[in-house]
Design an enzyme around this catalytic site. Structure first.
Site, PDB file in Angstrom:
ATOM      1  N   CYS A  12      60.646   5.828  26.476  1.00 56.60           N
ATOM      2  CA  CYS A  12      61.524   5.889  25.311  1.00 56.60           C
ATOM      3  C   CYS A  12      61.518   7.333  24.819  1.00 56.60           C
ATOM      4  CB  CYS A  12      61.022   4.946  24.218  1.00 56.60           C
ATOM      5  SG  CYS A  12      59.394   5.416  23.598  1.00 56.60           S
ATOM      6  N   HIS A  41      50.044   4.714  26.521  1.00 60.44           N
ATOM      7  CA  HIS A  41      49.361   3.628  27.229  1.00 60.44           C
ATOM      8  C   HIS A  41      49.775   3.581  28.689  1.00 60.44           C
ATOM      9  CE1 HIS A  41      48.492   1.512  23.195  1.00 60.44           C
ATOM     10  NE2 HIS A  41      47.458   2.211  23.601  1.00 60.44           N
ATOM     11  N   HIS A  73      52.398   7.249  17.877  1.00 65.61           N
ATOM     12  CA  HIS A  73      52.252   6.214  16.837  1.00 65.61           C
ATOM     13  C   HIS A  73      51.939   6.823  15.472  1.00 65.61           C
ATOM     14  CE1 HIS A  73      52.262   3.135  19.774  1.00 65.61           C
ATOM     15  NE2 HIS A  73      51.070   3.349  20.257  1.00 65.61           N
ATOM     16  N   CYS A  96      56.278  10.111  16.571  1.00 61.78           N
ATOM     17  CA  CYS A  96      57.694   9.855  16.845  1.00 61.78           C
ATOM     18  C   CYS A  96      58.489   9.941  15.538  1.00 61.78           C
ATOM     19  CB  CYS A  96      57.860   8.470  17.474  1.00 61.78           C
ATOM     20  SG  CYS A  96      59.587   8.057  17.742  1.00 61.78           S
ATOM     21  N   GLU A 126      50.454   2.195  14.778  1.00 61.33           N
ATOM     22  CA  GLU A 126      51.616   2.692  14.025  1.00 61.33           C
ATOM     23  C   GLU A 126      51.592   2.165  12.587  1.00 61.33           C
ATOM     24  OE1 GLU A 126      55.607   1.496  15.406  1.00 61.33           O
ATOM     25  OE2 GLU A 126      56.009   1.388  13.267  1.00 61.33           O
ATOM     26  N   THR A 165      58.356  -0.283  13.808  1.00 62.40           N
ATOM     27  CA  THR A 165      59.496   0.185  14.613  1.00 62.40           C
ATOM     28  C   THR A 165      59.788  -0.732  15.801  1.00 62.40           C
ATOM     29  OG1 THR A 165      58.075   1.599  15.941  1.00 62.40           O
ATOM     30  CG2 THR A 165      59.145   2.630  14.055  1.00 62.40           C
ATOM     31  N   SER A 221      49.257  -1.688  28.339  1.00 62.17           N
ATOM     32  CA  SER A 221      50.431  -1.466  27.496  1.00 62.17           C
ATOM     33  C   SER A 221      50.996  -2.802  27.025  1.00 62.17           C
ATOM     34  CB  SER A 221      51.494  -0.709  28.309  1.00 62.17           C
ATOM     35  OG  SER A 221      52.781  -0.927  27.761  1.00 62.17           O
ATOM     36  N   SER A 265      56.239   3.394  28.191  1.00 59.50           N
ATOM     37  CA  SER A 265      55.344   4.518  28.486  1.00 59.50           C
ATOM     38  C   SER A 265      55.201   4.756  29.994  1.00 59.50           C
ATOM     39  CB  SER A 265      53.981   4.279  27.829  1.00 59.50           C
ATOM     40  OG  SER A 265      53.548   2.977  28.062  1.00 59.50           O
TER      41      SER A 265
HETATM   42  S1  SF4 Z   1      59.361   4.334  17.662  1.00 56.73           S
HETATM   43 FE1  SF4 Z   1      57.982   3.890  19.362  1.00 56.73          FE
HETATM   44  S2  SF4 Z   1      59.288   2.808  20.857  1.00 56.73           S
HETATM   45 FE2  SF4 Z   1      60.673   3.849  19.419  1.00 56.73          FE
HETATM   46  S3  SF4 Z   1      61.149   5.817  20.375  1.00 56.73           S
HETATM   47 FE3  SF4 Z   1      59.409   6.114  18.987  1.00 56.73          FE
HETATM   48  S4  SF4 Z   1      57.596   5.875  20.293  1.00 56.73           S
HETATM   49 FE4  SF4 Z   1      59.324   4.983  21.386  1.00 56.73          FE
END
Ligand code: SF4
Length: 281
Positions: A12, A41, A73, A96, A126, A165, A221, A265
C-alpha cells in the site's frame, strides 16, 4: 496453468513510503539506522533492510546515536520525538499520512469537547499511536453495545467518531448510524484508508474465478492472513506463502487457473517471483 493477479495486491502507499524512507536513510547514514519495532510485517523485507544496515530495536533506550525510523503505524507517544531529539538522534518519521490524519482528527475532537470513539482494535499499534497523540480519553471498540454501555455510565451529549484506518466501511457506517440513537450531536471523521478493503474485495472477486488461490505475505501479517481466510470462504485450496520457494508441484492437480494476491506489506519482487514460478508449472 493461467496465473491471474488480483486487481489490488501488495504494497500500500504507506508501506511503500516507509520502505523507501528506510532505504534512503540506510544510504545516507551507513553508520547506524534503527527502526523502532519491525518496519513492516514482512520478514524478507526486514531481512533485506537489515543487510543494508537497518537494525530493529524495541525501545529508544537502545539507540545512542544515528537515525531512528518511526514505522507506518506511528509511535505510541509524541514525547518519543522529543526524547530522540534530546539524545541527538535523528528521527525519520515514516508514520503513514492516513494515520497522522486520524491522530489529528482525534485530537481536534477532544479539544472540541466530544466524547471520542475510535472504531477499531485497541491492541493494534496504530490505535495506540492515535491514543498517544490525541491527549485525552478515547473509547476504542468495534461494538455498538459497548459504546451504549459506556455512555450510560459516563453520559455525554456530544459524540465524536473516528475509525482505525484498516476498518471496513460497512462496520464503521453501521456503528455511526446506530450512534445517532444515543447522542444529541454526532461529529464523524471518516479516517478509513481503503487500501485494506480494496485488497480484500479484489481477492474475493478473483477467488470466485479460479481453481486455487496463492496468498503471498508474512505469516505474521494480520492483513495477509485475513486475505487467506476471505479466499478460503470460496471452498477452493488456498496457500499462504511468504516466498516462491514454498510452492509445491502437487498443489494444483487439474487446475487451469490460479489466482495470486498479496498483503499490503508484500513487495513486488516477491509477488513477481511467485507469479514466474507458477507460470512454469
Ligand atoms: S493507513 Fe495503513 S494500510 Fe493505509 S496506506 Fe497507510 S499504512 Fe497502508
Amino acid at each position: 496453468m493461467e496465473v491471474l493477479l488480483a486487481e489490488h495486491a501488495g504494497y500500500c502507499f504507506g508501506v511503500k513510503r516507509a520502505v523507501k524512507l528506510a532505504d534512503d536513510a540506510a544510504t545516507s547514514h551507513p553508520d547506524g539506522v534503527h527502526s523502532l519495532g519491525p518496519l513492516i510485517h514482512n520478514p524478507q523485507v526486514v531481512e533485506q533492510l537489515a543487510k543494508k544496515g537497518v537494525k530493529k530495536v524495541d525501545s529508544l533506550d537502545e539507540v545512542e546515536d544515528g537515525v531512528v525510523i518511526f514505522r507506518s503505524h506511528g509511535v505510541a507517544s509524541p514525547k518519543l520525538f522529543e526524547d530522540a531529539q534530546a539524545k541527538g538522534v535523528t528521527v525519520v518519521d515514516a508514520t503513514c499520512p492516513f494515520v497522522t490524519n486520524a491522530q489529528r482528527d482525534a485530537k481536534q475532537l477532544i479539544e472540541e469537547g466530544y466524547q471520542v470513539v475510535m472504531v477499531g482494535d485497541r491492541n493494534h499499534p496504530e490505535t495506540k499511536s492515535v491514543l498517544g497523540h490525541a491527549g485525552g480519553e478515547i473509547l476504542v471498540t468495534e461494538s455498538f453495545e459497548e459504546i451504549k454501555a459506556y455512555l450510560n455510565k459516563f453520559p455525554k451529549k456530544r459524540l465524536g467518531i473516528i475509525s482505525q484506518t484498516t476498518q471496513t466501511y460497512g462496520k464503521f457506517s453501521e456503528i455511526v448510524v446506530r450512534c445517532l440513537e444515543i447522542c444529541e450531536e454526532l461529529k464523524v471523521f471518516n479516517t478509513i484508508c481503503y487500501a485494506t478493503e480494496d485488497r480484500q474485495n479484489a481477492a474475493e472477486e478473483l477467488a470466485a474465478k479460479v481453481g486455487a488461490m496463492v496468498v503471498v505475505g508474512g505469516k505474521n501479517s494480520a492483513n495477509t492472513t485475513h486475505l487467506a481466510s476471505i479466499c478460503g470462504n470460496r471452498n477452493i485450496p488456498v496457500y499462504h506463502i511468504e516466498t516462491a520457494q514454498e510452492i509445491q508441484q502437487d498443489w494444483f492437480p487439474g487446475i487451469e487457473k490460479v489466482g495470486v494476491t498479496a498483503g499490503a506489506s508484500t513487495p513486488d519482487w516477491i509477488i513477481n517471483d511467485v507469479i514466474r514460478s507458477l507460470e512454469l508449472m
